[in-house]
Design a protein around this motif. Structure first.
Motif, short mmCIF file in Angstrom:
data_model
loop_
_atom_site.label_atom_id
_atom_site.label_comp_id
_atom_site.label_asym_id
_atom_site.label_seq_id
_atom_site.Cartn_x
_atom_site.Cartn_y
_atom_site.Cartn_z
N ILE A 17 -32.14 28.77 59.46
CA ILE A 17 -30.94 29.60 59.42
C ILE A 17 -31.13 30.80 60.34
CG2 ILE A 17 -29.43 30.96 57.93
CD1 ILE A 17 -30.28 29.17 55.63
N SER A 18 -30.07 31.17 61.05
CA SER A 18 -30.15 32.24 62.03
C SER A 18 -30.34 33.60 61.38
CB SER A 18 -28.89 32.26 62.90
OG SER A 18 -27.79 32.68 62.13
N ARG A 19 -30.79 34.52 62.17
CA ARG A 19 -31.07 35.88 61.71
C ARG A 19 -29.78 36.58 61.29
NH1 ARG A 19 -31.96 41.20 63.41
NH2 ARG A 19 -30.91 41.02 65.40
N ARG A 20 -28.71 36.23 61.93
CA ARG A 20 -27.41 36.81 61.62
C ARG A 20 -27.00 36.52 60.18
NH1 ARG A 20 -22.93 34.48 65.31
NH2 ARG A 20 -24.87 34.03 66.34
N LEU A 21 -27.35 35.35 59.69
CA LEU A 21 -26.98 34.96 58.34
C LEU A 21 -28.03 35.32 57.29
CD1 LEU A 21 -25.47 31.45 59.11
CD2 LEU A 21 -24.26 33.59 58.73
N THR A 22 -29.29 35.36 57.67
CA THR A 22 -30.34 35.65 56.70
C THR A 22 -30.50 37.13 56.43
OG1 THR A 22 -32.04 35.69 58.41
CG2 THR A 22 -31.67 33.60 57.26
N GLY A 23 -30.16 37.97 57.40
CA GLY A 23 -30.32 39.40 57.22
C GLY A 23 -31.72 39.90 57.49
N GLN A 78 -39.31 39.72 61.48
CA GLN A 78 -39.42 38.81 60.35
C GLN A 78 -38.91 37.42 60.71
OE1 GLN A 78 -37.06 40.99 57.55
NE2 GLN A 78 -38.84 41.91 56.57
N GLN A 79 -37.82 37.34 61.49
CA GLN A 79 -37.27 36.05 61.87
C GLN A 79 -38.24 35.29 62.77
OE1 GLN A 79 -34.44 34.83 60.66
NE2 GLN A 79 -34.53 32.92 61.78
N LYS A 80 -38.91 35.99 63.67
CA LYS A 80 -39.90 35.33 64.53
C LYS A 80 -41.07 34.81 63.72
CE LYS A 80 -38.81 37.79 68.77
NZ LYS A 80 -39.29 38.73 69.78
N GLN A 81 -41.53 35.59 62.74
CA GLN A 81 -42.60 35.13 61.86
C GLN A 81 -42.15 33.93 61.05
OE1 GLN A 81 -43.66 38.44 59.41
NE2 GLN A 81 -45.35 39.05 60.73
N LEU A 82 -40.94 34.00 60.53
CA LEU A 82 -40.40 32.90 59.75
C LEU A 82 -40.35 31.62 60.57
CD1 LEU A 82 -38.83 31.98 57.12
CD2 LEU A 82 -36.79 32.42 58.47
N THR A 83 -39.85 31.71 61.79
CA THR A 83 -39.77 30.54 62.67
C THR A 83 -41.15 29.97 62.96
OG1 THR A 83 -37.79 31.47 63.69
CG2 THR A 83 -38.93 29.75 64.90
N LYS A 84 -42.10 30.84 63.22
CA LYS A 84 -43.47 30.39 63.51
C LYS A 84 -44.08 29.67 62.32
CE LYS A 84 -47.02 33.30 63.70
NZ LYS A 84 -47.90 34.39 64.18
N TYR A 85 -43.87 30.21 61.13
CA TYR A 85 -44.47 29.62 59.94
C TYR A 85 -43.76 28.36 59.49
CZ TYR A 85 -47.46 33.70 59.62
OH TYR A 85 -48.38 34.67 59.87
N VAL A 86 -42.45 28.26 59.72
CA VAL A 86 -41.74 27.02 59.41
C VAL A 86 -42.25 25.91 60.32
CG1 VAL A 86 -39.51 25.85 59.57
CG2 VAL A 86 -39.67 28.03 58.41
N LYS A 87 -42.41 26.21 61.59
CA LYS A 87 -42.91 25.21 62.53
C LYS A 87 -44.34 24.80 62.18
CE LYS A 87 -39.93 26.56 66.32
NZ LYS A 87 -39.84 27.10 67.67
N ARG A 88 -45.15 25.76 61.77
CA ARG A 88 -46.53 25.47 61.38
C ARG A 88 -46.56 24.59 60.14
NH1 ARG A 88 -50.41 30.48 61.17
NH2 ARG A 88 -50.01 30.32 63.41
N ALA A 89 -45.71 24.89 59.17
CA ALA A 89 -45.65 24.08 57.94
C ALA A 89 -45.16 22.67 58.24
CB ALA A 89 -44.74 24.76 56.92
N ARG A 90 -44.28 22.52 59.21
CA ARG A 90 -43.81 21.19 59.59
C ARG A 90 -44.92 20.38 60.23
NH1 ARG A 90 -37.96 22.85 62.16
NH2 ARG A 90 -36.82 22.87 60.20
#
Length: 70
Positions: free
Chosen positions: A36-42, A47-59
């Motif tokens: 989900i984009s940063r615009r919608l998550t708030g 934080q969004q860059k960390q989230l993206t990095k960790y989601v990709k790592r978990a995948r």
């Protein structure tokens, strides 16, 4: 003109994002498996860059699916 309902994130600055926290990461992924984009998550940009990095790592570690097969 499109107006978005900005989701106020309950995510705190003190809490660290971790790729092993699957329940937290699933909250930021759609049913199709998209992040989900940063615009919608708030979240902030950092934080969004960390989230993206960790989601990709978990995948990659097979903790999260790349795409939903439904």
């Amino acid at each position: 003109m499109i107006f978005y309902n900005k989701k106020n994130s309950s995510f705190k600055e003190e809490k660290m994002i971790d790729y092993k926290d699957i329940d937290l990461l699933r909250g930021f992924i759609t049913d199709q498996g998209k992040i989900i984009s940063r615009r919608l998550t708030g979240l902030t940009t950092k934080q969004q860059k960390q989230l993206t990095k960790y989601v990709k790592r978990a995948r990659i570690l097979a903790l999260l699916p790349f795409a939903n097969k439904d």
